[in-house]
Design a protein around this motif. Sequence first.
Motif, PDB file in Angstrom:
ATOM      1  N   GLY A 232      65.626 -76.806 -49.532  1.00  0.00           N
ATOM      2  CA  GLY A 232      64.741 -77.017 -48.400  1.00  0.00           C
ATOM      3  C   GLY A 232      64.018 -78.338 -48.549  1.00  0.00           C
TER       4      GLY A 232
ATOM      5  N   ARG B 111      59.351 -71.904 -37.698  1.00  0.00           N
ATOM      6  CA  ARG B 111      59.178 -71.490 -39.098  1.00  0.00           C
ATOM      7  C   ARG B 111      58.514 -72.611 -39.877  1.00  0.00           C
ATOM      8  NH1 ARG B 111      63.084 -74.097 -42.021  1.00  0.00           N
ATOM      9  NH2 ARG B 111      64.776 -74.996 -40.759  1.00  0.00           N
ATOM     10  N   GLY B 112      57.966 -72.256 -41.037  1.00  0.00           N
ATOM     11  CA  GLY B 112      57.362 -73.252 -41.916  1.00  0.00           C
ATOM     12  C   GLY B 112      56.344 -72.605 -42.843  1.00  0.00           C
TER      13      GLY B 112
ATOM     14  N   THR C  58      64.414 -81.418 -41.072  1.00  0.00           N
ATOM     15  CA  THR C  58      63.496 -80.283 -40.965  1.00  0.00           C
ATOM     16  C   THR C  58      62.426 -80.450 -42.038  1.00  0.00           C
ATOM     17  OG1 THR C  58      63.325 -77.865 -40.997  1.00  0.00           O
ATOM     18  CG2 THR C  58      64.829 -78.859 -42.564  1.00  0.00           C
TER      19      THR C  58
ATOM     20  N   ASP D 168      60.313 -77.746 -44.229  1.00  0.00           N
ATOM     21  CA  ASP D 168      60.129 -76.325 -44.490  1.00  0.00           C
ATOM     22  C   ASP D 168      58.743 -75.993 -45.016  1.00  0.00           C
ATOM     23  OD1 ASP D 168      62.890 -75.554 -43.876  1.00  0.00           O
ATOM     24  OD2 ASP D 168      63.368 -76.770 -45.627  1.00  0.00           O
ATOM     25  N   ARG D 169      58.123 -76.963 -45.680  1.00  0.00           N
ATOM     26  CA  ARG D 169      56.804 -76.719 -46.283  1.00  0.00           C
ATOM     27  C   ARG D 169      56.003 -78.006 -46.252  1.00  0.00           C
ATOM     28  NH1 ARG D 169      57.855 -74.533 -51.793  1.00  0.00           N
ATOM     29  NH2 ARG D 169      57.790 -72.471 -50.785  1.00  0.00           N
TER      30      ARG D 169
ATOM     31  N   GLN E 249      59.862 -75.683 -34.726  1.00  0.00           N
ATOM     32  CA  GLN E 249      60.978 -75.161 -35.523  1.00  0.00           C
ATOM     33  C   GLN E 249      61.075 -73.644 -35.462  1.00  0.00           C
ATOM     34  OE1 GLN E 249      60.960 -78.426 -39.220  1.00  0.00           O
ATOM     35  NE2 GLN E 249      60.108 -76.396 -39.521  1.00  0.00           N
TER      36      GLN E 249
END
Length: 249
Positions: free
Chosen positions: A4, A133-134, A82, A84-85, A131
């Motif tokens: 990720g 999500r995250g 993307t 992710d965090r 997105q």
Amino acid sequence: MSRGTILITGASSGLGAEMARQFATLGYDLGICARRTERLDELRAEIVAAHPDRVVSVKQLDVTDDAAVFTVFDEFADELGTIDRVIVNAGLGKGAPLGTGLHKANRETVMVNFVAALAQSEAALKIFRAQGRGHLVMISSLSAVRGMPKQLTTYAATKTGVAALAEGVRMEAIPGVDVSVIYPGYIRSEMNDQVKYPPKFMVDTETGVRAMVAAIEKRRAKAYVPAWPWVPLGYLLRALPTPIVRKLL
């Protein structure tokens, strides 16, 4: 194969730089940013040399520039595909007792630690909402558990604000979005390496960050790190009467 992508602010030194190293070792691609790009370039070279398959994107960012925060976060998202965090890590440790003529230092700490954290959270959540999500991670401090005296008063207040901001986002329960608050105890970093007499229980950067990374990977809602002695000490700091805490500090 990447696990990720993680965006870390304030990654040029201290806890941010060590988080970048440890997350790269775990298999994450990185977007790292700070004001000092020469240090970021050195960190990128170090990580890529150790992990040739990792992608490490570097960008200059002053987190007190709101417009730049949104621009840089969007650029990372476009470049990496993307995010992710996001780890809201950039911080400042300046401070003085209130009313002693050093308002400028206290205000600077507020602007970096809280107002800039708000902008970073906004930029991160804009991406996460799109997105679907995250994972938003806010780096607070054990000093946030209650009001602190003297030079810590403003710093502790900003870290309390950061934790409350994260809790509010968590209460919203945005679909697909996790929120974590990390409360580090005494961990050696550039922010405190000039302290003449290190406080008791201080751990080295690598050890302290390893505890932070483990809590982040578990997506803990809140974590006092390292767990020993900061879980019990954190409870005591909250529970003990003010006169006793004053003596302890």
